[in-house]
Design an enzyme around this catalytic site. Structure first.
Site, mmCIF file in Angstrom:
data_model
loop_
_atom_site.group_PDB
_atom_site.id
_atom_site.type_symbol
_atom_site.label_atom_id
_atom_site.label_comp_id
_atom_site.label_asym_id
_atom_site.label_seq_id
_atom_site.Cartn_x
_atom_site.Cartn_y
_atom_site.Cartn_z
ATOM 1 N N GLU A 1 -5.762 6.711 0.275
ATOM 2 C CA GLU A 1 -6.142 7.338 1.555
ATOM 3 C C GLU A 1 -6.037 8.858 1.469
ATOM 4 O OE1 GLU A 1 -5.209 3.782 4.743
ATOM 5 O OE2 GLU A 1 -3.728 5.354 4.565
ATOM 6 N N CYS B 1 0.582 6.272 10.034
ATOM 7 C CA CYS B 1 -0.742 5.825 10.505
ATOM 8 C C CYS B 1 -1.467 6.845 11.398
ATOM 9 C CB CYS B 1 -0.615 4.541 11.314
ATOM 10 S SG CYS B 1 0.666 3.422 10.790
ATOM 11 N N CYS C 1 5.051 5.400 11.680
ATOM 12 C CA CYS C 1 3.653 5.237 12.101
ATOM 13 C C CYS C 1 3.168 6.429 12.926
ATOM 14 C CB CYS C 1 3.510 3.942 12.898
ATOM 15 S SG CYS C 1 1.866 3.734 13.571
ATOM 16 N N HIS D 1 -28.547 -6.985 15.384
ATOM 17 C CA HIS D 1 -29.438 -6.174 14.574
ATOM 18 C C HIS D 1 -29.813 -4.878 15.288
ATOM 19 C CE1 HIS D 1 -32.333 -5.519 11.420
ATOM 20 N NE2 HIS D 1 -33.237 -5.207 12.335
ATOM 21 N N TYR E 1 -2.173 2.072 -1.008
ATOM 22 C CA TYR E 1 -2.739 2.547 0.261
ATOM 23 C C TYR E 1 -2.659 4.072 0.389
ATOM 24 C CZ TYR E 1 -2.516 -2.020 2.799
ATOM 25 O OH TYR E 1 -2.689 -3.292 3.263
ATOM 26 N N LYS F 1 -2.263 10.272 9.768
ATOM 27 C CA LYS F 1 -3.193 9.947 8.674
ATOM 28 C C LYS F 1 -4.610 9.739 9.190
ATOM 29 C CE LYS F 1 -4.234 6.046 7.969
ATOM 30 N NZ LYS F 1 -3.440 5.030 7.303
ATOM 31 N N GLU G 1 -24.029 -7.460 10.479
ATOM 32 C CA GLU G 1 -24.878 -8.661 10.536
ATOM 33 C C GLU G 1 -24.959 -9.364 9.185
ATOM 34 O OE1 GLU G 1 -29.204 -8.134 11.160
ATOM 35 O OE2 GLU G 1 -28.865 -5.996 10.824
HETATM 36 P P1 NDP Z 1 1.784 0.673 -2.344
HETATM 37 O O1 NDP Z 1 2.762 -0.379 -2.634
HETATM 38 O O2 NDP Z 1 0.555 0.348 -1.580
HETATM 39 O O3 NDP Z 1 1.339 1.381 -3.696
HETATM 40 C C1 NDP Z 1 2.286 1.895 -4.587
HETATM 41 C C2 NDP Z 1 1.556 2.416 -5.811
HETATM 42 O O4 NDP Z 1 2.487 3.048 -6.677
HETATM 43 C C3 NDP Z 1 0.896 1.300 -6.617
HETATM 44 O O5 NDP Z 1 -0.285 1.801 -7.166
HETATM 45 C C4 NDP Z 1 1.951 1.018 -7.688
HETATM 46 O O6 NDP Z 1 1.406 0.500 -8.860
HETATM 47 C C5 NDP Z 1 2.453 2.419 -7.958
HETATM 48 N N1 NDP Z 1 3.813 2.468 -8.482
HETATM 49 C C6 NDP Z 1 4.917 1.918 -7.932
HETATM 50 N N2 NDP Z 1 5.996 2.229 -8.676
HETATM 51 C C7 NDP Z 1 5.571 2.990 -9.702
HETATM 52 C C8 NDP Z 1 6.215 3.606 -10.807
HETATM 53 N N3 NDP Z 1 7.520 3.509 -10.985
HETATM 54 N N4 NDP Z 1 5.461 4.321 -11.674
HETATM 55 C C9 NDP Z 1 4.129 4.424 -11.492
HETATM 56 N N5 NDP Z 1 3.459 3.851 -10.474
HETATM 57 C C10 NDP Z 1 4.173 3.135 -9.587
HETATM 58 O O7 NDP Z 1 2.644 1.814 -1.625
HETATM 59 P P2 NDP Z 1 2.228 3.092 -0.797
HETATM 60 O O8 NDP Z 1 3.321 4.063 -1.053
HETATM 61 O O9 NDP Z 1 0.832 3.502 -1.053
HETATM 62 O O10 NDP Z 1 2.331 2.562 0.688
HETATM 63 C C11 NDP Z 1 3.505 1.881 1.149
HETATM 64 C C12 NDP Z 1 3.162 0.815 2.131
HETATM 65 O O11 NDP Z 1 2.829 1.403 3.373
HETATM 66 C C13 NDP Z 1 1.938 -0.036 1.784
HETATM 67 O O12 NDP Z 1 2.260 -1.094 0.958
HETATM 68 C C14 NDP Z 1 1.449 -0.486 3.121
HETATM 69 O O13 NDP Z 1 2.115 -1.672 3.456
HETATM 70 C C15 NDP Z 1 1.857 0.637 4.052
HETATM 71 N N6 NDP Z 1 0.684 1.481 4.391
HETATM 72 C C16 NDP Z 1 -0.338 0.925 5.093
HETATM 73 C C17 NDP Z 1 -1.442 1.658 5.416
HETATM 74 C C18 NDP Z 1 -2.560 1.022 6.176
HETATM 75 O O14 NDP Z 1 -2.357 -0.021 6.772
HETATM 76 N N7 NDP Z 1 -3.757 1.592 6.156
HETATM 77 C C19 NDP Z 1 -1.563 3.063 5.032
HETATM 78 C C20 NDP Z 1 -0.452 3.546 4.278
HETATM 79 C C21 NDP Z 1 0.636 2.777 3.974
HETATM 80 P P3 NDP Z 1 1.175 -1.089 -9.068
HETATM 81 O O15 NDP Z 1 0.064 -1.458 -8.163
HETATM 82 O O16 NDP Z 1 0.826 -1.175 -10.497
HETATM 83 O O17 NDP Z 1 2.477 -1.739 -8.714
#
Ligand code: NDP
Length: 463
Positions: A183, A47, A42, A438, A179, A50, A443
């Site tokens: 982002e 976080c 984080c 407002h 995510y 980012k 709102e």
């Molecule tokens: P996510 O799980 O959010 O997204 C992973 C992405 O990769 C999805 O689009 C998934 O597709 C795709 N994917 C996974 N495996 C493959 C593969 N083998 N081939 C192709 N595409 C694939 O993970 P992130 O890495 O973005 O983030 C990890 C975690 O970190 C998040 O889940 C969240 O909990 C946390 N995080 C939170 C944030 C916040 O609170 N603002 C910011 C950043 C991270 P599909 O959807 O089809 O499975």
């Protein structure tokens, strides 16, 4: 039996530091080991940096909008190296605070890799020494999925490196649409990079409400972020002029400066010595824990991302607080994972609490959906395109608000506050009797009096 420590924590991220600091503060003898930097994902590579980069990337929009408000902005330029250096200064400051907090509470800090050697034994790599502890907490977190099956994956970066690139790329492809992908697409685009998102599925941000997903997709494309769906990389190779030649599954080829894999995160359990204590993993490779975060080994607990529960900092901290209450304050508390507010710091931002329309329709037989889409006031004078979305999902039988989804400026801030109301069990009637503030965007959340449509037995009914 006497031990060197009452508690030994492996991993100095959000969950580990909170557990160590609180338990040390209770006068217990606590040790904590971190092989990288205190603060964990984080603070160091997640976080915090980012959000700082999101702020940096907003300026291009602010400069564009300034004219609508009567301002003339001179020539602007952006210096990536300054941003990276300033970010580094801030995370170093925060890392210092984490260390100070631990030291102040009386914990002993070890800057080393640590591995399990038994149910009460931890090996400290730098000193090649085993220490013993009555209780052990594993809070080692996760790391970006390196996607080793992909030919040429070593040419790509993951989020850990994205913060410290020596130069800002001109053209980048980001694989994934969760995510991190969404982002960073906003960040790089705002900083002037040509961005393409490459996603295997039909629509970005699986797991989020469909309206939010579609509206963000549309707005990203309007801004100039390209989104390619139903595709993955078939291989990556070194290119001639640009650094990387990316081959897509449909045979297309793209030459880019950077490829960024944002394909989820994997737990950092490799070589952790779990087998010495007999700690079990689940099918996905995360450490298996019970509702009190305890592993199958009575003296070992696991907190945060390594357990595969919601991978969010406040969740890890909450799990740590529950562990402390249960084990040291004689007040058993199970982490509560219901109604977690979450934000995606895309541009525009997403804020969400509770069920998506799709999930609510599976759970409740009689739903009301309230939706408002409008151009935020802030966009009017600069003539910025883009709509804001406010959506409430209500279980009509109980009148409870079971889902809230917002897309637009400050959506994350709003989701945090709606989260309180929803946690208290707010009904739609409670929203209706709350006076509007407002003029604000928020709102709209208390002025949507008539449902936009209903969903009965899973079927949408438009009046
Ligand atoms: P996510 O799980 O959010 O997204 C992973 C992405 O990769 C999805 O689009 C998934 O597709 C795709 N994917 C996974 N495996 C493959 C593969 N083998 N081939 C192709 N595409 C694939 O993970 P992130 O890495 O973005 O983030 C990890 C975690 O970190 C998040 O889940 C969240 O909990 C946390 N995080 C939170 C944030 C916040 O609170 N603002 C910011 C950043 C991270 P599909 O959807 O089809 O499975």
């Amino acid at each position: 039996m006497s031990y060197d420590y009452d508690l030994f924590v492996i991993g100095g991220g959000s969950g580990g530091v909170r557990a160590a600091r609180r338990v040390a503060g209770l006068g217990k003898k606590v040790g904590i080991a971190e092989e990288s930097r205190y603060g964990g994902t984080c603070v160091i590579r997640g976080c915090v940096p980012k959000k700082l980069y999101v702020y940096a990337s907003h300026f291009s929009e602010h400069f564009e909008d300034a004219a609508g408000y009567g301002w003339t902005v001179g020539e602007t330029s952006f210096d990536w190296k300054t941003l990276v250096a300033n970010k580094e200064r801030e995370i170093t400051r925060l890392e210092g605070l984490y260390r100070k907090g631990l030291e102040g509470a009386g914990a002993e800090l070890f800057d080393t890799r640590a591995e399990l050697r038994g149910p009460h034994e931890v090996w400290l790599k730098n000193e090649d020494r085993i220490v013993t502890a009555e209780r052990i907490v594993i809070a080692v977190g996760g790391t970006p999925n390196p996607h080793k099956d992909l030919e040429g994956h070593e040419l790509a970066i993951v989020s850990d490196q994205a913060f410290d690139l020596t130069e800002l790329p001109e053209k980048i492809i980001i694989a994934g649409a969760g995510y991190i992908a969404v982002e960073f697409a906003g960040i790089f685009h705002g900083l002037g990079v040509d961005v393409t998102i490459l996603y295997r599925g039909m629509e970005i941000l699986s797991g989020f409400d469909d309206d939010v997903r579609e509206m963000l997709h549309e707005q990203y494309e309007e801004h100039g972020i390209k989104i390619i769906t139903h595709q993955v990389f078939s291989k990556l190779e070194k290119g001639s002029d640009r650094a990387i030649r990316a081959h897509l599954s449909d045979g297309d080829v793209m030459d880019v400066d950077q490829v960024f894999l944002a394909l989820g995160r994997v737990p950092m359990t490799d070589g952790l010595g779990l087998e010495h204590a007999g700690v079990e993993l689940d099918q996905r490779g995360f450490i298996k824990v019970n509702e009190y975060s305890r592993t199958n080994v009575g003296s070992i607990w696991a907190l945060g991302d390594v357990t595969g529960r919601e991978q969010l900092t406040p969740v890890a901290i909450h799990q740590a607080m529950c562990f402390v209450a249960t084990e040291y304050l004689d007040r058993p508390e199970r982490p509560d994972h219901e109604l977690i507010p979450t934000a995606v710091f895309s541009q525009p931002e997403i804020g969400t609490v509770g069920l998506t329309e799709h999930d609510a329709a599976e759970k409740f037989r009689n739903l009301e959906v309230y939706k408002a889409t409008f151009r935020p006031m802030k966009y009017v004078l600069p003539n910025r395109q883009g709509k804001m979305l406010m959506k409430l999902i209500v279980d009509a039988d109980s009148n409870r608000v079971v889902g809230a989804h917002i897309l637009g400026p400050d959506a994350g801030e709003m989701a945090q506050l709606i989260g309180i109301a929803m946690k208290m069990g707010a009904s739609k009637a409670d929203f209706d009797r709350t006076m509007a503030l407002h003029p604000s965007a928020a709102e709209e959340l208390v002025t949507m009096y008539e449902p936009t449509y209903r969903i009965i037995d899973g079927k949408r009914q438009d009046d």
